[in-house]
Design a protein around this motif. Structure first.
Motif, PDB file in Angstrom:
ATOM      1  N   UNK A 132       0.840  -1.208   0.000  1.00  0.00           N
ATOM      2  CA  UNK A 132       0.000   0.000   0.000  1.00  0.00           C
ATOM      3  C   UNK A 132       0.864   1.244   0.000  1.00  0.00           C
ATOM      4  N   UNK A 161      -5.889  -5.715  -3.862  1.00  0.00           N
ATOM      5  CA  UNK A 161      -6.689  -5.018  -2.858  1.00  0.00           C
ATOM      6  C   UNK A 161      -5.946  -3.843  -2.253  1.00  0.00           C
ATOM      7  N   UNK A 165      -4.892  -8.109   5.119  1.00  0.00           N
ATOM      8  CA  UNK A 165      -3.978  -7.319   4.286  1.00  0.00           C
ATOM      9  C   UNK A 165      -4.513  -5.913   4.101  1.00  0.00           C
ATOM     10  N   UNK A 166      -5.827  -5.835   3.829  1.00  0.00           N
ATOM     11  CA  UNK A 166      -6.355  -4.486   3.587  1.00  0.00           C
ATOM     12  C   UNK A 166      -6.329  -3.671   4.875  1.00  0.00           C
ATOM     13  N   UNK A 226      -4.066  -4.023   7.253  1.00  0.00           N
ATOM     14  CA  UNK A 226      -2.671  -3.595   7.410  1.00  0.00           C
ATOM     15  C   UNK A 226      -2.378  -2.410   6.506  1.00  0.00           C
ATOM     16  N   UNK A 227      -2.923  -2.502   5.284  1.00  0.00           N
ATOM     17  CA  UNK A 227      -2.721  -1.398   4.355  1.00  0.00           C
ATOM     18  C   UNK A 227      -3.295  -0.108   4.906  1.00  0.00           C
TER      19      UNK A 227
END
Lengths: 509, 362
Positions: free
Chosen positions: A296, A333, B124-125, B127-128
């Motif tokens: 990210x 994602x 994961x999202x 954490x993002x």
């Protein structure tokens, strides 16, 4: 004649010498004077002044030589040919710190141009003297020596090996622990130059314990130091899995991600490079980066910068996605795909476009879900237009073709495939029809849509050689529909109907 | 004998008969022979054929039994195999069923657990999101710090300016430029000036000439070889009791750097040297050494007419020679012009700097 007069003569001579070297040193700072100076044979004039009795004259002469050699490879060659280096090396060990600094500057200026000049420096035994200078008290001398060593080791593995054999690495590691920022910077850059050539050299740097100290300095507020530290870490990590794991074990995550928010472009670029070098080795390392939210952060970083700074980030996303489908899903994602498609369409340079295309191909090649995620961002037409355009580089076209192929072979999202029926070349059309022939037999809704959107008509118009793969696919698509429907959409059907009307004899009672 | 005689009598007949009969027999013999052969061959043929038929019949019986035996054996084997195949097919089908179930279970449970996958993606999202937040915060903090530093720098600059411009402060008698009497309130700058401390008057630093004399490098006193720090006055001196002067003043006097007079610091012919230097500089910057000459010399003929405003009846060139020097060149000691020398003015150079206040005039 009195003693005073004798002394006055001497003093005048000395003043003249000093003035000469100072003038030359000052004039050598301007590029337009260099040629005149060279033609005047200034190097041979400066050489005896290196052995002058007055330290100031020596230093200034060395400074002038350094500035001349800094200017071009030819002048550096002239300095080497003038047998100046042995003198410098000889006096490097004995003189005061100002002279050492100036001499190290000359060595650096000579060595930075080409491997041959650097080899000349190694041959005259300068490395040992420079390594001794690394132990000097004065940070300025250390800095100059570290810089010279970095310039020598920059060129190739043999020169780096020579620097390592001279025992420079432990001292450079000591130098990065000094309080002076400039010295830290130069030492980190020298370590980066040494470790970039081969795994063995990188291992030597690691064995000297450089990683822990480098990792500590990631949070340093000085941007240039951060650049060098990140570059050194990435040069170490790029060689093998073990080295990359060593770098990761120094707990650089998630600290290094803060560098992605830095103001300085090069800090961002080097941070992206470091993450890329770590991610490219194994799925486990990539997974670690994904778990700390690195993907990210890199995606955001790509969005905030332009041009070449983006390149390592783009490649990092590609490497992570290439490892496994879960990792590719993580990239998706993390909103990596829209960012990549923006890069693909916005960046003017071909090699960045090529990297983006490659990364998209790596993301979309796993499953139909992945391919769908890539296809919904409307990337496929962009890839196709890049592939079809003639002025793009060959590499970009190849990468685009591969990406299109690998995405299409998994894509079951028919709305994205339909445009390809109209403007794709036959070698890509093959894959598109292959996907249609796989999906249509099992999906009645899609069959209906395919007819109403005019896809079936387009398929009937395609000229395929009998027996080819393309024809097989067309046949299997046609088999999904009733024969009348197929015939209705075949080109020239109205003519045949008219012909039948002409030939028909009505039965009259 | 009679018989003999009879026989003899009949002998002719017998002979005839014999011959006749023999000839008849001879005629028939061949025929009969062939017939006999035919009959025999037919008979023998019949017999042999019957025998062969018999043999065949027997062989067929043997073969029948043997073949029956063999095929029964094969049949049993075939049945066994077929049975076995059927059984194995069934087993395989069952095994496939079991494996199908098990594999599906295993994959769903361990390899591709959809819920696990969903959980993974969610993690994961998450954490993002957190890292994005953290980074955003970090960037904001950095930005605010930078802003703060910038503000501080500006503030310092403003303060420094105020200190420099402190002389613009208004006094009780005279209002300064920021304190207009026509306004109700003084300008904010005025308030700032009030707060600021005036800058201490800067002492002029004695310029050290960067000359490197012969004695300099022998004694290593040149600035290039070893840097020397200025002597700093000791800190933390307690004031002495008694009618003494302020300790700072005393210390200042004690550690005052040498201030030679202008006359001592500058050489006599400094002006000439500076001119020479200037000329040299000009020469360096000149593109061409030759003077630019006009095309013709006609302008030389014209007399120079000075401007009305700049003319005066007192010739400036005459003042030095004629007024300050004896008109009679015989009395001159040397025939050179006097050199202009700046003498120092002690009153001004020492004003306000002397330690004792005794001799102060102003």
């Amino acid at each position: 004649m009195s003693q005073r007069q004798v002394l006055q003569g001497l003093e005048e001579y000395q003043k003249a010498r000093l003035q000469f070297v100072q003038t030359v040193a000052e004039q050598a700072t301007r590029p337009q004077n260099i040629e005149t100076l060279q033609n005047a044979g200034v190097i041979s004039l400066l050489r005896p002044l290196l052995l002058d009795v007055v330290p100031t004259i020596q230093q200034t002469a060395a400074l002038a030589l350094g500035r001349l050699a800094n200017y071009s490879d030819d002048l550096a060659d002239a300095v080497v040919k003038g047998d100046i280096l042995p003198q410098l090396v000889y006096s490097l060990a004995e003189q005061n710190r100002f002279y050492k600094k100036a001499a190290a500057f000359v060595l650096r200026a000579v060595g930075k141009h080409s491997p041959q000049r650097a080899q000349a420096i190694v041959d005259c035994g300068a490395l040992d003297a420079l390594v001794i200078c690394l132990e000097d008290f004065d940070p300025g001398v250390k800095e100059a020596a570290a810089w010279a060593l970095g310039c020598v080791s920059r060129h190739n593995a043999e020169l780096s090996q020579a620097v390592v054999d001279a025992g420079a690495v432990p001292l450079l590691v000591l130098c990065i622990q000094e309080p002076e920022i400039a010295l830290k910077r130069i030492a980190a850059s020298a370590l980066s130059d040494i470790s970039k050539h081969s795994p063995e050299l990188a291992q030597t740097v690691v064995d000297a314990g450089a990683i822990a100290h480098l990792a500590q300095m990631i949070l340093n507020p000085d941007a240039k130091l951060k650049q060098q530290v990140l570059s050194a870490l990435s040069q170490i990590a790029k060689h093998s899995v073990d080295l990359a794991e060593m770098v990761v074990e120094a707990e650089i995550f998630p600290v290094v991600l803060t560098c992605l928010k830095d103001k300085d472009e090069y800090v961002k670029k080097n941070a992206c490079t470091l993450i890329r070098e770590i991610a490219k080795h194994t799925p486990e390392l990539s997974q670690l980066i994904v778990n700390t939210g690195g993907v990210a952060a890199v995606t955001d970083c790509i969005g905030t910068c332009k041009g070449n700074t983006r390149l390592p980030g783009i490649m990092m996303l590609g490497y992570v996605a290439a490892h496994s489908e879960n990792l590719a899903m993580a990239v998706i994602i993390s909103k990596g795909v829209p960012q990549l498609s923006i890069c693909l369409s916005e960046e003017p340079e071909d090699h960045i476009k090529a990297a983006a295309a490659w990364a998209l191909g790596q993301i979309g090649r796993h499953t139909s879900e992945h391919a769908r995620a890539v296809a919904v961002t409307n990337t496929l037409p962009v890839l196709l237009s890049l592939y079809m355009s003639t002025e793009r580089s060959e590499d970009l076209q190849m990468k685009c073709k591969k990406a299109i192929k690998s995405i299409l072979q998994k894509c079951t999202y028919l709305p994205a495939l339909e445009p390809f029926l109209y403007d794709a070349p036959p070698n890509i059309l093959k894959h598109v029809l292959g996907q249609f022939s796989k999906v249509l037999p099992h999906d009645s809704e899609a069959r209906r849509l395919f007819v109403t959107s005019g896809g079936l008509r387009k398929v009937q118009e395609i000229q395929a050689e009998p027996g080819s793969l393309l024809q097989d696919y067309i046949n299997s698509i046609n088999n999904c529909y009733p024969e009348e429907v197929v015939r209705y959409y075949s080109p020239g059907y109205s003519d045949t109907l008219l012909q039948r009307v002409d030939n028909y004899q009505p039965v009259i009672d | 004998m009679a018989t003999l005689a009879r026989l003899q009598a009949r002998s002719g007949f017998i002979e005839n008969q014999y011959y006749f009969r023999n000839s008849v027999v001879d005629e028939l013999r061949n025929k009969e022979h062939y017939a006999a052969v035919k009959i025999q061959s037919w008979f023998r043929g019949c017999r042999v054929r019957a025998y062969i038929r018999y043999l065949n019949r027997v062989a067929i019986i043997i073969q029948k039994w043997w073949r029956g035996y063999l095929s029964r054996k094969v049949y049993r084997l075939t049945v066994e195999v077929a049975y076995y195949t059927m059984k194995m097919d069934l087993y395989n089908a069952m095994a496939v069923r079991i494996q199908k179930r098990w594999r599906g279970y295993k994959v769903r449970k361990y390899c591709f657990n959809y819920f696990c996958f969903k959980e993974y993606l969610r993690a994961v999202s998450e954490a993002n999101d957190t890292i994005r937040e953290v980074l955003q915060e970090f960037a904001e903090i950095q930005e605010s710090e930078e802003k703060k530093a910038e503000l501080e720098r500006k503030e310092q600059k403003r303060e420094m300016e105020a200190r420099k411009m402190h002389y613009l402060l208004s006094t009780k008698q005279i209002s300064g430029i920021y304190n207009s009497p026509f306004r109700r309130e003084p300008d904010p700058r005025e308030l700032q000036l009030r707060k600021a401390k005036p800058l201490a008057p800067q002492r002029r630093r004695v310029m050290q000439k960067p000359s490197v004399g012969l004695t300099d490098w022998l004694a290593c006193t040149s600035a290039r070889s070893f840097p020397r720090s200025d002597i700093l006055p000791p800190i933390n001196r307690k004031p002495c009791q008694g009618p003494f002067r302020n300790i700072n003043e005393v210390l200042e006097q004690r550690y005052k750097p040498l201030e030679p007079t202008l006359r001592a610091t500058h050489s006599v012919d400094g002006l000439q040297q500076a001119r020479k230097e200037l000329r040299k500089q000009e020469w360096v910057h000149n593109i061409s050494d030759k003077m630019f000459l006009p095309f013709s010399s006609h302008h030389k003929k014209e007399e120079y007419i000075p401007s009305v405003f700049s003319t005066s009846k007192y010739d400036p060139s005459s003042c030095r020679k004629q007024d300050f020097r004896s008109e009679n060149p015989q009395k001159w000691i040397c025939d050179k012009d006097f050199q202009t020398v700046f003498s120092s003015f002690d009153l001004f150079s020492k004003y306000g700097k002397s330690y004792s206040k005794a001799g102060e005039i102003v």
